[in-house]
Motif scaffolding. Structure first.
Motif, PDB file in Angstrom:
ATOM      1  N   TRP A  36       1.014  -1.397   0.064  1.00  0.00           N
ATOM      2  CA  TRP A  36      -0.174   0.173   0.364  1.00  0.00           C
ATOM      3  C   TRP A  36       0.769   1.296   0.448  1.00  0.00           C
ATOM      4  O   TRP A  36       2.011   1.164   0.955  1.00  0.00           O
ATOM      5  CB  TRP A  36      -1.268   0.549   1.139  1.00  0.00           C
ATOM      6  N   HIS A  37       0.546   1.918  -0.362  1.00  0.00           N
ATOM      7  CA  HIS A  37       1.345   3.600  -0.915  1.00  0.00           C
ATOM      8  C   HIS A  37      -0.095   4.513  -0.246  1.00  0.00           C
ATOM      9  O   HIS A  37      -1.370   4.984  -0.294  1.00  0.00           O
ATOM     10  CB  HIS A  37       1.639   3.432  -2.134  1.00  0.00           C
ATOM     11  N   ARG A  38       0.549   5.539  -0.933  1.00  0.00           N
ATOM     12  CA  ARG A  38      -0.473   6.611  -0.188  1.00  0.00           C
ATOM     13  C   ARG A  38       0.195   8.432  -0.375  1.00  0.00           C
ATOM     14  O   ARG A  38       1.795   7.914  -1.165  1.00  0.00           O
ATOM     15  CB  ARG A  38      -0.963   7.169   1.136  1.00  0.00           C
ATOM     16  N   GLN A  39      -0.276   8.743  -1.171  1.00  0.00           N
ATOM     17  CA  GLN A  39      -0.663  10.261  -2.000  1.00  0.00           C
ATOM     18  C   GLN A  39      -1.123  10.920  -1.439  1.00  0.00           C
ATOM     19  O   GLN A  39      -2.594  11.217  -1.813  1.00  0.00           O
ATOM     20  CB  GLN A  39      -0.093  10.090  -3.541  1.00  0.00           C
ATOM     21  N   ALA A  40      -0.426  12.322  -0.593  1.00  0.00           N
ATOM     22  CA  ALA A  40      -1.498  13.401  -0.364  1.00  0.00           C
ATOM     23  C   ALA A  40      -1.358  14.471  -1.272  1.00  0.00           C
ATOM     24  O   ALA A  40      -0.365  14.286  -1.727  1.00  0.00           O
ATOM     25  CB  ALA A  40      -1.081  14.004   1.081  1.00  0.00           C
ATOM     26  N   TYR A  93      -5.354   6.079  -1.616  1.00  0.00           N
ATOM     27  CA  TYR A  93      -4.154   5.198  -1.188  1.00  0.00           C
ATOM     28  C   TYR A  93      -3.849   4.334  -3.115  1.00  0.00           C
ATOM     29  O   TYR A  93      -5.559   4.225  -2.649  1.00  0.00           O
ATOM     30  CB  TYR A  93      -4.855   4.445   0.343  1.00  0.00           C
ATOM     31  N   TYR A  94      -3.161   4.079  -2.474  1.00  0.00           N
ATOM     32  CA  TYR A  94      -2.814   2.796  -3.846  1.00  0.00           C
ATOM     33  C   TYR A  94      -2.676   1.208  -3.890  1.00  0.00           C
ATOM     34  O   TYR A  94      -1.310   1.311  -2.421  1.00  0.00           O
ATOM     35  CB  TYR A  94      -2.218   3.267  -4.783  1.00  0.00           C
ATOM     36  N   CYS A  95      -2.821   0.293  -3.852  1.00  0.00           N
ATOM     37  CA  CYS A  95      -2.188  -1.024  -3.590  1.00  0.00           C
ATOM     38  C   CYS A  95      -1.032  -1.367  -4.780  1.00  0.00           C
ATOM     39  O   CYS A  95      -1.965  -0.819  -5.988  1.00  0.00           O
ATOM     40  CB  CYS A  95      -3.284  -1.972  -3.314  1.00  0.00           C
ATOM     41  N   ASN A  96      -0.419  -1.990  -4.761  1.00  0.00           N
ATOM     42  CA  ASN A  96       0.355  -2.867  -5.620  1.00  0.00           C
ATOM     43  C   ASN A  96       0.340  -3.713  -5.769  1.00  0.00           C
ATOM     44  O   ASN A  96       1.079  -4.537  -4.279  1.00  0.00           O
ATOM     45  CB  ASN A  96       1.394  -1.483  -6.499  1.00  0.00           C
ATOM     46  N   GLY A  97       1.188  -4.926  -6.223  1.00  0.00           N
ATOM     47  CA  GLY A  97       1.675  -5.765  -6.658  1.00  0.00           C
ATOM     48  C   GLY A  97       2.590  -6.428  -7.401  1.00  0.00           C
ATOM     49  O   GLY A  97       2.618  -5.789  -8.891  1.00  0.00           O
ATOM     50  N   TRP A 113      -0.943  -1.468 -10.060  1.00  0.00           N
ATOM     51  CA  TRP A 113      -1.412  -1.018  -9.467  1.00  0.00           C
ATOM     52  C   TRP A 113      -2.798  -1.045  -9.397  1.00  0.00           C
ATOM     53  O   TRP A 113      -3.166  -0.690 -10.704  1.00  0.00           O
ATOM     54  CB  TRP A 113      -0.234   0.711  -9.709  1.00  0.00           C
ATOM     55  N   GLY A 114      -3.602  -0.345  -8.630  1.00  0.00           N
ATOM     56  CA  GLY A 114      -4.917  -0.004  -8.378  1.00  0.00           C
ATOM     57  C   GLY A 114      -5.323   1.094  -9.071  1.00  0.00           C
ATOM     58  O   GLY A 114      -4.419   1.753  -9.145  1.00  0.00           O
ATOM     59  N   GLN A 115      -6.411   1.813  -8.893  1.00  0.00           N
ATOM     60  CA  GLN A 115      -6.930   3.284  -9.447  1.00  0.00           C
ATOM     61  C   GLN A 115      -6.865   4.351  -7.630  1.00  0.00           C
ATOM     62  O   GLN A 115      -6.992   5.420  -8.579  1.00  0.00           O
ATOM     63  CB  GLN A 115      -7.631   3.356  -9.681  1.00  0.00           C
ATOM     64  N   GLY A 116      -6.222   3.759  -6.659  1.00  0.00           N
ATOM     65  CA  GLY A 116      -6.328   4.664  -5.368  1.00  0.00           C
ATOM     66  C   GLY A 116      -8.043   5.108  -5.145  1.00  0.00           C
ATOM     67  O   GLY A 116      -8.970   4.476  -5.200  1.00  0.00           O
TER      68      GLY A 116
END
Length: 123
Positions: A36-40, A93-97, A113-116
């Motif tokens: 999981w990643h995030r971008q503010a 929040y984005y997931c990735n794999g 990556w997911g779309q968030g």
């Protein structure tokens, strides 16, 4: 075609909890690490938490003790349990794999990556 789809975001008060889910689908043979990643707004995307295929986890210092990452390998799904949320956790929040999948010529390994999903922590 492999897709990652997040769910579970929303608006929560400070101190509250949310659980994010991210399901991967498609012609998947194996998923190695997931995360999981995030971008503010106005900030770079940052790693929040990651989990390997054998269950080892890694967390950003800012979320240690509050967030828990887990995965269900049978469902190709990764979760992020977020407790004691703070306004500073507000972000997309984005997931990735790291995925091994079928390809026309055999197999391929790519990062997806997911779309968030938006998480807003506010009173």
């Amino acid at each position: 075609q492999v897709q990652f789809v997040e769910s579970g975001g929303g608006l929560v008060q400070p101190g509250g909890s949310l659980r994010l889910s991210c399901a991967a689908s498609g012609s998947i043979l194996n998923i190695y690490a997931m995360g999981w990643h995030r971008q503010a707004p106005g900030k770079q995307r940052e790693l929040v938490a990651a989990i390997t295929s054998d269950g080892r986890t890694n967390y950003a210092d800012s979320v240690k003790g509050r967030f828990t990452i887990s995965r269900d390998k049978a469902k190709n799904t990764v979760y992020l349990q977020m407790n004691s949320l703070k306004p500073g956790d507000t972000a997309v929040y984005y997931c990735n794999g790291d995925v091994l999948s079928h390809a026309n010529w055999g197999t391929r390994r790519n990062e997806y990556w997911g779309q968030g999903t938006q998480v807003t922590v506010s009173s």
